[in-house]
Design a protein around this motif. Sequence first.
Motif, PDB file in Angstrom:
ATOM      1  N   UNK A  43       0.801  -1.213   0.000  1.00 22.12           N
ATOM      2  CA  UNK A  43       0.000   0.000   0.000  1.00 22.12           C
ATOM      3  C   UNK A  43       0.828   1.254   0.000  1.00 22.12           C
ATOM      4  N   UNK A  44       2.162   1.143  -0.125  1.00 25.08           N
ATOM      5  CA  UNK A  44       3.044   2.309  -0.137  1.00 25.08           C
ATOM      6  C   UNK A  44       3.897   2.272  -1.399  1.00 25.08           C
ATOM      7  N   UNK A  45       4.086   3.418  -2.018  1.00 25.00           N
ATOM      8  CA  UNK A  45       4.955   3.528  -3.173  1.00 25.00           C
ATOM      9  C   UNK A  45       6.214   4.295  -2.790  1.00 25.00           C
ATOM     10  N   UNK A  46       7.326   3.837  -3.322  1.00 25.21           N
ATOM     11  CA  UNK A  46       8.589   4.519  -3.095  1.00 25.21           C
ATOM     12  C   UNK A  46       8.919   5.359  -4.319  1.00 25.21           C
ATOM     13  N   UNK A  47       9.174   6.644  -4.077  1.00 26.48           N
ATOM     14  CA  UNK A  47       9.488   7.572  -5.161  1.00 26.48           C
ATOM     15  C   UNK A  47      10.944   8.003  -5.030  1.00 26.48           C
ATOM     16  N   UNK A  48      11.602   8.129  -6.150  1.00 24.73           N
ATOM     17  CA  UNK A  48      12.951   8.676  -6.192  1.00 24.73           C
ATOM     18  C   UNK A  48      12.929   9.969  -6.998  1.00 24.73           C
ATOM     19  N   UNK A  49      13.453  11.027  -6.409  1.00 19.05           N
ATOM     20  CA  UNK A  49      13.467  12.336  -7.049  1.00 19.05           C
ATOM     21  C   UNK A  49      14.915  12.728  -7.310  1.00 19.05           C
ATOM     22  N   UNK A  50      15.227  13.006  -8.551  1.00 17.97           N
ATOM     23  CA  UNK A  50      16.537  13.549  -8.890  1.00 17.97           C
ATOM     24  C   UNK A  50      16.380  15.051  -9.062  1.00 17.97           C
ATOM     25  N   UNK A 101       4.855  15.293   3.089  1.00 22.52           N
ATOM     26  CA  UNK A 101       5.979  14.530   3.612  1.00 22.52           C
ATOM     27  C   UNK A 101       7.091  15.544   3.856  1.00 22.52           C
ATOM     28  N   UNK A 102       7.435  15.758   5.098  1.00 23.24           N
ATOM     29  CA  UNK A 102       8.403  16.800   5.437  1.00 23.24           C
ATOM     30  C   UNK A 102       9.766  16.205   5.758  1.00 23.24           C
ATOM     31  N   UNK A 119       8.745   7.530   0.752  1.00 28.71           N
ATOM     32  CA  UNK A 119       7.567   6.680   0.617  1.00 28.71           C
ATOM     33  C   UNK A 119       6.305   7.524   0.638  1.00 28.71           C
ATOM     34  N   UNK A 120       5.361   7.187  -0.221  1.00 27.45           N
ATOM     35  CA  UNK A 120       4.079   7.880  -0.299  1.00 27.45           C
ATOM     36  C   UNK A 120       2.967   6.857  -0.097  1.00 27.45           C
ATOM     37  N   UNK A 121       2.008   7.095   0.786  1.00 32.57           N
ATOM     38  CA  UNK A 121       0.901   6.156   0.991  1.00 32.57           C
ATOM     39  C   UNK A 121       0.134   5.914  -0.307  1.00 32.57           C
ATOM     40  N   UNK A 122      -0.416   4.721  -0.423  1.00 34.91           N
ATOM     41  CA  UNK A 122      -1.168   4.339  -1.617  1.00 34.91           C
ATOM     42  C   UNK A 122      -2.338   5.304  -1.829  1.00 34.91           C
ATOM     43  N   UNK A 123      -2.559   5.680  -3.044  1.00 31.93           N
ATOM     44  CA  UNK A 123      -3.632   6.598  -3.393  1.00 31.93           C
ATOM     45  C   UNK A 123      -3.168   8.045  -3.473  1.00 31.93           C
TER      46      UNK A 123
END
Length: 514
Positions: A43-50, A101-102, A119-123
């Motif tokens: 239920x959580x997605x992991x995002x990578x930001x460059x 997300x701080x 990590x960002x919660x699902x949805x």
Amino acid sequence: MMKLFLSGKEDCAMKKIFRFALLAAAAVAALSCAKDNGQAPAGVKTWTVSAEFEPNLVAGDQQAAPARTNLGGDHRTVNWNASDKVAIITYNESTSKWDAITDVVPTSVSGSSASFTFDVPDGFAPKYVSYPSRSSSSYNTTYNGIRTKIDEPLYLAADEFPYGSSGATVPNANTSIGAISAGSATMRNVFPMLKLTLSRTDIVRIEVTGNNGETVSGFPCFDPSTLDYVGALSPATTMTLLPKSGSAFAAGTYYFPIIPQTYSNGITLTFYDADGKSAVKASDASWVPTKNIIYNLGTEGSDWVLPTFVYASPLEFSFTVSNGSKSSGTGLGWPFYGDGSSGSFGSTIEPAAATWRKTGQSGYFYMPTLTSLYFYLYVSSLDNSNYLRITTGAGLRIGSTYGDYMQLPAVPGLKLTKVVLNVGSAPCCVAVTDATTDLHTADPSDADYQTALASATVSGGAGQRVTGTKESPVAMTFNLTGTAINTAYRLTVVQVGDETGQVSFQSITLTYQD
């Protein structure tokens, strides 16, 4: 009032742009496996930001503002710190809810490039980026804008430009916001900055106000699409600037933000010294500062000179002797006394049991918030019952011999217009008199004494006698007329009818006016 001319010409454009490339990877591992394989829970997605800083834009041949420790040698390239933090504003379309997300720190840093993983919660999906991160970073639905903050007060250091990173003087001053689109975000500064150079070193506080009551601090919100200011939460009409270290601003250049809006009658900067005196520099023309621009207010002492510092009118200050003990904190208590014969200051008055006995000498009480103003005390010594002390219930007490006095401060440019004493259990029997007549006497019925007392008593300051209690002090108020500016007056022990007493009170409030 001096004019403050606000030029529309920018000092530099200080534009700071980030490029973000976002890659989303769904974490499908079961929650029970999360601790073992290091993957995010279901239920959580992991995002990578460059993210990459682009160079600050420079107006003409002017240099970008100096100061960030790791600003590139070209004064344009902005490099990441490993401890830099961003806030990611997220949105759930199905529930129409916003979240944030701080304190997202880089996973890697290389010069002007950095990567962030979070990590960002699902949805939810990341929609906006706010730099630097604040605990209050969020999307505000009242104003439909990204919420930022101007600290109150702002702490500034000389020659440090507040980029907003972990090493910055002002953590939110150079706030940048960007909308995430197609995997990238372009970040731009939302505040104009004011640049002020000081040459004098006796300024302890600066207050910035809009001349028509405009909001200048609080939690400004910005439309993330246009970056226009749309309103503020907890709005305040005064922004206070204080030195980051030391008791006064050092000579040097200071930068601070201002909300980009119309100031219909201009702005005012009020400068204060350690004695509470102030000098004003103001503009009176409509002014609309533009975001992402530094406005140079010039150098105090060369481009313009502050007028003489004076006390603002009315000036009111109050000091309390609390239940016979020392009080702590600005403007409280009577923490220091000095012997008039030596002129010393700094001995600490002790709690209730202490007695400061004098032998026909003078003494002082230093006022913590107004360092050049002090109370001058005189206690005669006809017998050992006369003394100055701090005691439970009575508060501050001066011996009961007629003519003993507390001399109230003379304030440059202002005159004493009101005295209020809160009297505890000991009787207070005083008049407000001039500071030149000696009213000491062993016989208050003597005709010469009565003539001298009548001549010395200030209009509105005739003798009063009041006795209160420790728990319920009684106010003794003198509304004075005919007093003169820059002139001292006394609270003098007198006889009222057949009643006697002393200068005795738990607190005193003095009002001075021009």
